[in-house]
Design a protein around this motif. Structure first.
Motif, PDB file in Angstrom:
ATOM      1  N   LEU A 124       0.827  -1.207   0.000  1.00  0.00           N
ATOM      2  CA  LEU A 124       0.000   0.000   0.000  1.00  0.00           C
ATOM      3  C   LEU A 124       0.865   1.263   0.000  1.00  0.00           C
ATOM      4  CD1 LEU A 124      -2.736  -1.115   2.570  1.00  0.00           C
ATOM      5  CD2 LEU A 124      -3.102  -0.668   0.121  1.00  0.00           C
ATOM      6  N   SER A 127       2.331   1.789  -3.465  1.00  0.00           N
ATOM      7  CA  SER A 127       1.333   2.212  -4.456  1.00  0.00           C
ATOM      8  C   SER A 127       0.658   3.529  -4.067  1.00  0.00           C
ATOM      9  CB  SER A 127       0.266   1.120  -4.621  1.00  0.00           C
ATOM     10  OG  SER A 127      -0.402   0.874  -3.400  1.00  0.00           O
ATOM     11  N   GLN A 129      -1.049   4.316  -1.518  1.00  0.00           N
ATOM     12  CA  GLN A 129      -2.403   4.141  -0.980  1.00  0.00           C
ATOM     13  C   GLN A 129      -2.416   4.104   0.544  1.00  0.00           C
ATOM     14  OE1 GLN A 129      -3.428   0.542  -3.315  1.00  0.00           O
ATOM     15  NE2 GLN A 129      -5.038   1.766  -4.268  1.00  0.00           N
ATOM     16  N   SER A 134      -7.318   6.961   0.781  1.00  0.00           N
ATOM     17  CA  SER A 134      -7.310   5.705   0.023  1.00  0.00           C
ATOM     18  C   SER A 134      -7.852   4.546   0.849  1.00  0.00           C
ATOM     19  CB  SER A 134      -5.880   5.390  -0.442  1.00  0.00           C
ATOM     20  OG  SER A 134      -5.411   6.380  -1.328  1.00  0.00           O
ATOM     21  N   LEU A 135      -7.422   4.453   2.099  1.00  0.00           N
ATOM     22  CA  LEU A 135      -7.842   3.320   2.934  1.00  0.00           C
ATOM     23  C   LEU A 135      -9.339   3.354   3.217  1.00  0.00           C
ATOM     24  CD1 LEU A 135      -4.924   3.075   5.546  1.00  0.00           C
ATOM     25  CD2 LEU A 135      -5.310   1.662   3.525  1.00  0.00           C
ATOM     26  N   THR A 136      -9.884   4.538   3.445  1.00  0.00           N
ATOM     27  CA  THR A 136     -11.318   4.624   3.747  1.00  0.00           C
ATOM     28  C   THR A 136     -12.186   4.440   2.504  1.00  0.00           C
ATOM     29  OG1 THR A 136     -11.183   7.038   3.559  1.00  0.00           O
ATOM     30  CG2 THR A 136     -10.998   6.091   5.766  1.00  0.00           C
ATOM     31  N   SER A 137     -11.575   4.536   1.309  1.00  0.00           N
ATOM     32  CA  SER A 137     -12.352   4.369   0.078  1.00  0.00           C
ATOM     33  C   SER A 137     -12.367   2.927  -0.411  1.00  0.00           C
ATOM     34  CB  SER A 137     -11.784   5.269  -1.026  1.00  0.00           C
ATOM     35  OG  SER A 137     -10.467   4.855  -1.369  1.00  0.00           O
ATOM     36  N   MET A 138     -11.541   2.060   0.208  1.00  0.00           N
ATOM     37  CA  MET A 138     -11.479   0.646  -0.188  1.00  0.00           C
ATOM     38  C   MET A 138     -12.316  -0.184   0.782  1.00  0.00           C
ATOM     39  SD  MET A 138      -7.531   0.159  -1.474  1.00  0.00           S
ATOM     40  CE  MET A 138      -6.723   0.991  -0.114  1.00  0.00           C
ATOM     41  N   ALA A 139     -13.476  -0.603   0.317  1.00  0.00           N
ATOM     42  CA  ALA A 139     -14.424  -1.314   1.184  1.00  0.00           C
ATOM     43  C   ALA A 139     -13.880  -2.654   1.663  1.00  0.00           C
ATOM     44  CB  ALA A 139     -15.745  -1.521   0.437  1.00  0.00           C
ATOM     45  N   SER A 140     -12.945  -3.231   0.936  1.00  0.00           N
ATOM     46  CA  SER A 140     -12.437  -4.569   1.281  1.00  0.00           C
ATOM     47  C   SER A 140     -11.746  -4.600   2.640  1.00  0.00           C
ATOM     48  CB  SER A 140     -11.475  -5.061   0.201  1.00  0.00           C
ATOM     49  OG  SER A 140     -10.406  -4.141   0.043  1.00  0.00           O
ATOM     50  N   TYR A 141     -11.213  -3.467   3.072  1.00  0.00           N
ATOM     51  CA  TYR A 141     -10.511  -3.436   4.360  1.00  0.00           C
ATOM     52  C   TYR A 141     -11.445  -3.099   5.524  1.00  0.00           C
ATOM     53  CZ  TYR A 141      -6.338  -3.436   1.439  1.00  0.00           C
ATOM     54  OH  TYR A 141      -5.381  -3.760   0.522  1.00  0.00           O
TER      55      TYR A 141
END
Length: 523
Positions: A124, A127, A129, A134-141
């Motif tokens: 991360l 890249s 991120q 970035s972290l709050t926009s990735m639902a997978s985490y």
């Protein structure tokens, strides 16, 4: 400067010179515990007339706002007896602490797991991120802004529980989310990590930072700063101090200083708020500078304390810090003179003392350390200086920050006396000096030869007459020119202002006369 009382040095109690009550308002509560522990050690040796019970009661009061409930219960038993019943409010506080601990741990779990996954975190970071957006926009985490906020609260909670190491590690992770460090360079690309001791970037480093959009290297590469992140940096500094990692604490100190000045220059802190922040930083810096093993800490301390904005904090809010500035100047004066080189070494030592005397004249504070320097540098009263020096040992040994420097300070103080004595006498009898130094004549001669070299004095030993013969002590042309021109800019500015005012007055007077003449002509 106020005139100090003159008690008999043999009967003077260390409590007379204790600054704990003056320093404590500017320290984090947790920083007070090492100071109180040191006072306890002084009580146990009979060096200070405080009551151990009073100190324990003070420690108990300090513990109330924290989450160190088990420690508070131990102190409660120390004050009220081992068989004392723990109050219900303390038991309730303990239960509440564990409940809140579990709640915060659960709320920040997802981000904590991500921080511990080194491989995923590295990917991360590479890249670009590894940041809040970035972290709050990735639902997978499953990480939200609330998760990150809870992580910060959990870091502070751990700190309040006395787990400073855990608090520090978590704050490092939190800071990294708002930072943009430079990318790894290939071999031969050069090194851009050049800062001076006050945290100023070189022009080359500034250009590299701009090209790569990196953050400020003096603030852990934070890309921006606000009051919330300033509090985070204060927390980081506090943790480093309490885990006694002085190298990292020095870095954290620069980060806080840089943040304060950045916020002040952008008017996000009012001048009064900035002054309060600087006053707090000066007090916290005592832990860092007086524990610096590199040998540069005291020189850095003198530079910080005598810089314009921080000197204002000393003279207006914390004149008691004059004790530590005076001690630092005396301890690093000769070393700074040697570093200046042969051309202007004497001038550097005298400059430090002149600057110190100016500060002393602005501060309404005095103690034996300050008075000792004043008696020698201003009044040239050697008997009074020797009397104050006898009290200095009591002050040094009872001061939490200075106690480790007692022996070195006393040696430097005697050297300082000798330097000043030599400068106002043409000949000094070796036997007389030996008696005063508690040495035989031959040993005194060897000691004085070394001292003359180290103190950079213009003198020689006359073995036939058995005395030290001092030189003329003439000031070099370079020093004379520097002394006479150092205030030239300020004086020139004053002349310009006065001349401008005079020209404005002449212009106004001319306009007034023309108006009056016109009015008379109309009538």
């Amino acid at each position: 400067m106020t005139d100090p009382a003159s008690p008999d040095p043999a009967s003077t109690d260390a409590a007379t010179y204790d600054l704990t009550s003056l320093i404590s308002p500017y320290l984090d509560l947790h920083m007070m515990f090492p100071l109180l522990e040191y006072i306890d050690s002084l009580i146990s040796t009979g060096s200070i007339s405080y009551s151990s019970l009073d100190v324990a009661q003070a420690r108990l009061e300090l513990l109330k706002p924290t989450h160190m409930v088990d420690y508070a219960m131990d102190i409660y038993r120390e004050v009220h007896g081992e068989d004392a019943t723990i109050p219900k409010e303390m038991e309730d506080q303990k239960a509440g602490v564990f409940e809140e601990l579990e709640k915060l741990r659960e709320g920040q779990m997802k981000f904590d797991e991500l921080c511990r996954n080194e491989e995923l975190r590295a990917n991360l970071v590479n890249s670009n991120q590894w940041n809040v957006k970035s972290l709050t926009s990735m639902a997978s985490y499953g990480i939200t802004q609330e998760t990150i906020d809870t992580y910060y609260k959990f870091a502070k909670f751990n700190f309040d529980c006395g787990d400073y190491q855990q608090g520090r590690d978590m704050l490092e992770n939190y800071i990294s989310l708002h930072a943009s460090p430079p990318k790894q360079r290939k071999d031969g690309d050069g090194d851009d990590d050049d800062n001076d001791e006050y945290g100023n970037q070189s022009s080359n480093q500034a250009n590299n930072s701009e090209d790569e959009k990196t953050g400020n290297s003096n603030m852990y590469y934070l890309t921006s700063i606000d009051t919330t992140l300033l509090n985070v940096l204060w927390g980081k500094l506090s943790c480093e101090i309490l885990v006694e990692d002085w190298e990292e604490a020095s870095i954290a100190l620069i980060a806080v200083k840089t943040a304060i000045e950045s916020l002040a220059s952008s008017h996000k802190l009012t001048p009064l708020e900035a002054l309060h922040q600087r006053t707090w930083l000066l007090h916290w810096s005592l832990f860092v500078f007086w524990n610096d093993a590199s040998g540069k800490g005291l020189e850095s301390m003198v530079g910080l304390f005598t810089s314009e904005k921080y000197l204002q904090a000393v003279t207006t809010h914390a004149p008691h810090l004059l004790r530590y500035l005076t001690a630092a100047v005396l301890l690093c004066k000769r070393r700074a003179a040697k570093k200046a080189g042969n051309g202007n070494s004497n001038s550097e030592g005298r400059r430090l003392l002149r600057d110190l005397v100016k500060v002393m004249q602005q501060c309404e504070y005095s103690d034996p350390i300050v008075e000792f320097v004043e008696q020698l540098s201003v009044k040239f009263d050697f008997e009074a200086a020797q009397s104050q020096l006898a009290r200095c040992e009591t002050v040094l040994s009872s001061d939490f920050f200075l106690c480790k420097q007692t022996e070195l300070f006393m040696e430097e103080a005697r050297v300082f006396v000798f330097e000043n004595y030599c400068r106002i006498h043409h000949k000094i009898d070796l036997t007389t000096l030996g008696e005063k130094l508690a040495m035989d004549r031959d040993r005194a001669e060897r000691w004085i030869v070394d001292l003359i070299r180290n103190a950079l004095l213009d003198a020689k030993i006359d073995s036939e007459e058995g005395c030290v013969v001092m030189g003329t002590g003439s000031t070099s042309v370079y020093e004379q020119v520097m002394d006479k021109t150092k205030e030239l800019t300020a004086r020139s500015g004053g002349l310009v202002v006065n001349l401008r005012g005079y020209m404005n007055d002449v212009r106004r007077e001319k306009i007034r006369r023309e108006r009056k003449a016109k009015e008379e002509a109309e009538y």
